[in-house]
Design a protein around this motif. Structure first.
Motif, mmCIF file in Angstrom:
data_model
loop_
_atom_site.group_PDB
_atom_site.id
_atom_site.type_symbol
_atom_site.label_atom_id
_atom_site.label_comp_id
_atom_site.label_asym_id
_atom_site.label_seq_id
_atom_site.Cartn_x
_atom_site.Cartn_y
_atom_site.Cartn_z
ATOM 1 N N GLN A 1 -15.220 -6.996 8.714
ATOM 2 C CA GLN A 1 -14.272 -6.424 7.411
ATOM 3 C C GLN A 1 -12.856 -7.081 7.929
ATOM 4 N N PHE A 2 -12.500 -6.885 9.248
ATOM 5 C CA PHE A 2 -11.169 -7.488 9.918
ATOM 6 C C PHE A 2 -11.072 -9.097 9.676
ATOM 7 N N ASP A 3 -12.235 -9.460 10.136
ATOM 8 C CA ASP A 3 -12.420 -11.253 10.046
ATOM 9 C C ASP A 3 -12.226 -11.736 8.709
ATOM 10 N N ALA A 4 -12.804 -10.930 7.727
ATOM 11 C CA ALA A 4 -12.698 -11.232 6.310
ATOM 12 C C ALA A 4 -11.395 -11.051 5.680
ATOM 13 N N LEU A 5 -10.783 -10.189 5.991
ATOM 14 C CA LEU A 5 -9.256 -9.829 5.594
ATOM 15 C C LEU A 5 -8.476 -10.749 6.357
ATOM 16 N N VAL A 6 -8.562 -11.109 7.376
ATOM 17 C CA VAL A 6 -7.665 -12.253 7.870
ATOM 18 C C VAL A 6 -7.840 -13.539 7.431
ATOM 19 N N VAL B 1 -7.105 0.725 10.143
ATOM 20 C CA VAL B 1 -5.727 0.181 9.981
ATOM 21 C C VAL B 1 -4.930 0.504 11.336
ATOM 22 N N ILE B 2 -4.967 1.452 12.068
ATOM 23 C CA ILE B 2 -4.256 1.544 13.316
ATOM 24 C C ILE B 2 -4.839 0.629 14.326
ATOM 25 N N GLY B 3 -6.022 0.626 14.550
ATOM 26 C CA GLY B 3 -6.614 -0.292 15.549
ATOM 27 C C GLY B 3 -6.202 -1.894 15.038
ATOM 28 N N TRP B 4 -6.467 -2.107 13.985
ATOM 29 C CA TRP B 4 -6.391 -3.409 13.476
ATOM 30 C C TRP B 4 -4.943 -4.040 13.497
ATOM 31 N N ASN B 5 -3.971 -3.194 13.324
ATOM 32 C CA ASN B 5 -2.449 -3.532 13.374
ATOM 33 C C ASN B 5 -2.033 -3.706 14.688
ATOM 34 N N ARG B 6 -2.953 -3.414 15.847
ATOM 35 C CA ARG B 6 -2.566 -3.730 17.099
ATOM 36 C C ARG B 6 -3.239 -4.838 17.893
ATOM 37 N N ARG B 7 -4.035 -5.615 16.781
ATOM 38 C CA ARG B 7 -4.921 -6.698 17.224
ATOM 39 C C ARG B 7 -4.027 -7.811 17.305
ATOM 40 N N ALA B 8 -4.386 -9.053 18.058
ATOM 41 C CA ALA B 8 -3.829 -10.296 17.647
ATOM 42 C C ALA B 8 -4.230 -10.566 16.187
ATOM 43 N N GLY B 9 -3.076 -10.919 15.260
ATOM 44 C CA GLY B 9 -3.509 -11.383 13.995
ATOM 45 C C GLY B 9 -1.849 -10.854 13.182
ATOM 46 N N PRO B 10 -2.412 -10.903 12.129
ATOM 47 C CA PRO B 10 -1.277 -10.288 10.904
ATOM 48 C C PRO B 10 -0.493 -8.977 11.125
#
Length: 286
Positions: free
Chosen positions: A40-45, A59-68
């Motif tokens: 899901q993360f990859d598809a949104l990015v 959302v908490i985890g994804w917003n701390r990854r390298a990316g948007p």
């Protein structure tokens, strides 16, 4: 005029989406079942999808990854996500999971955070178990049945399927954390397709009201999608009072991260939820 179509990913088709699909006014969606939250993360990015239905903790985890780092929850699609710890037959309680190999979607974000909090509250330290990424709910079910792990966290219909296959019921997230929230609809802020997502949310709100007023309509929509009656009843029981993510549920997600020492404990409601799309169709009244 060409009908706008949005692209969505989910693990299992949610009730409100099934009911909304029968609405002639609803925005057309192209839905795809995903195998993991990382997909899901990859598809949104990549911009391959416009929205995903997933654990709000992601959302908490994804917003701390390298990316948007511009992910937000724009709606809560169910009252709670029923989650059950299911294990090999010889395991009977949370204490029995010390030293176990636990099958998870991702080790640091999503529903695993609730599982880790349950274990901590039972006196089991994080280093006393092994977390093995095994994919989404169907993939984890298949892996557990195949003997590739000792226990996992499952939701409907896979929790009942696991028990029917002889696996043991250990504990329910809801029995321990009454405020645990349901899955959210997650988008990237400022996405070009978010107007279409807002239109879909209007259809989901109409569906939510239909389910509240006529459970049989909802039941028939679930049965038509190929799910058994028991799953339909379980889904209907989780029809939310509002699509607005609950403050208590979001606070619980943050509290779990804080208690586990995980990154993201400094979040608050506004850094996880963007309710501006709901404001468009409710006028602030929800």
């Amino acid at each position: 005029m060409e009908t706008q179509k949005i692209r969505v990913m989910w693990f299992v088709p949610p009730l409100l989406a099934l009911v909304a699909s029968q609405d002639a006014q609803a925005t057309a969606i192209g839905a795809e079942r995903n195998r993991s939250s990382d997909q899901q993360f990859d598809a949104l990015v990549a911009g391959d999808v416009d929205a995903v239905v997933t654990s709000m903790d992601n959302v908490i985890g994804w917003n701390r990854r390298a990316g948007p780092r511009d992910f937000r929850v724009v709606a809560q699609i169910e009252r709670t996500t029923p989650l059950t710890v299911v294990a090999r037959p010889q395991l009977r309680n949370l204490q029995d999971l010390r030293g176990a190999n636990l099958l998870v979607d991702a080790p640091d974000n999503g529903f695993v955070v609730a599982l880790r909090a349950m274990l901590r509250d039972a006196g089991i330290e994080s280093d006393s178990v092994r977390l093995t990424p095994a994919g989404g709910v169907k993939e984890r079910f298949d892996a557990l049945v195949a003997g590739q792990g000792d226990a996992t966290l499952l939701g409907p219909p896979f929790d009942s399927m696991a028990q029917a296959a002889g696996l043991a019921y250990i504990a329910s997230v809801q029995d321990i954390y009454a405020d645990f929230p349901g899955q959210g609809i997650v988008v990237r802020q400022g996405g070009e397709a978010n107007t279409g997502v807002a239109a879909w949310l209007r259809a989901l709100e109409r569906a939510r009201r239909r389910v509240s007023g006529n459970a049989e309509v909802a039941r028939q929509a679930v049965l038509a999608a190929g799910f058994p009656g028991a799953v339909a009843d379980a889904m209907i029981a989780q029809n939310p009072d509002s699509l607005r993510p609950t403050t208590a549920g979001v606070a619980l997600l943050i509290a779990h991260r804080r208690s586990l020492g995980l990154a993201g404990a400094d979040n608050d409601y506004s850094t996880i939820v963007d309710d501006s799309m709901m404001e468009q169709y409710t006028g602030g009244q929800q």
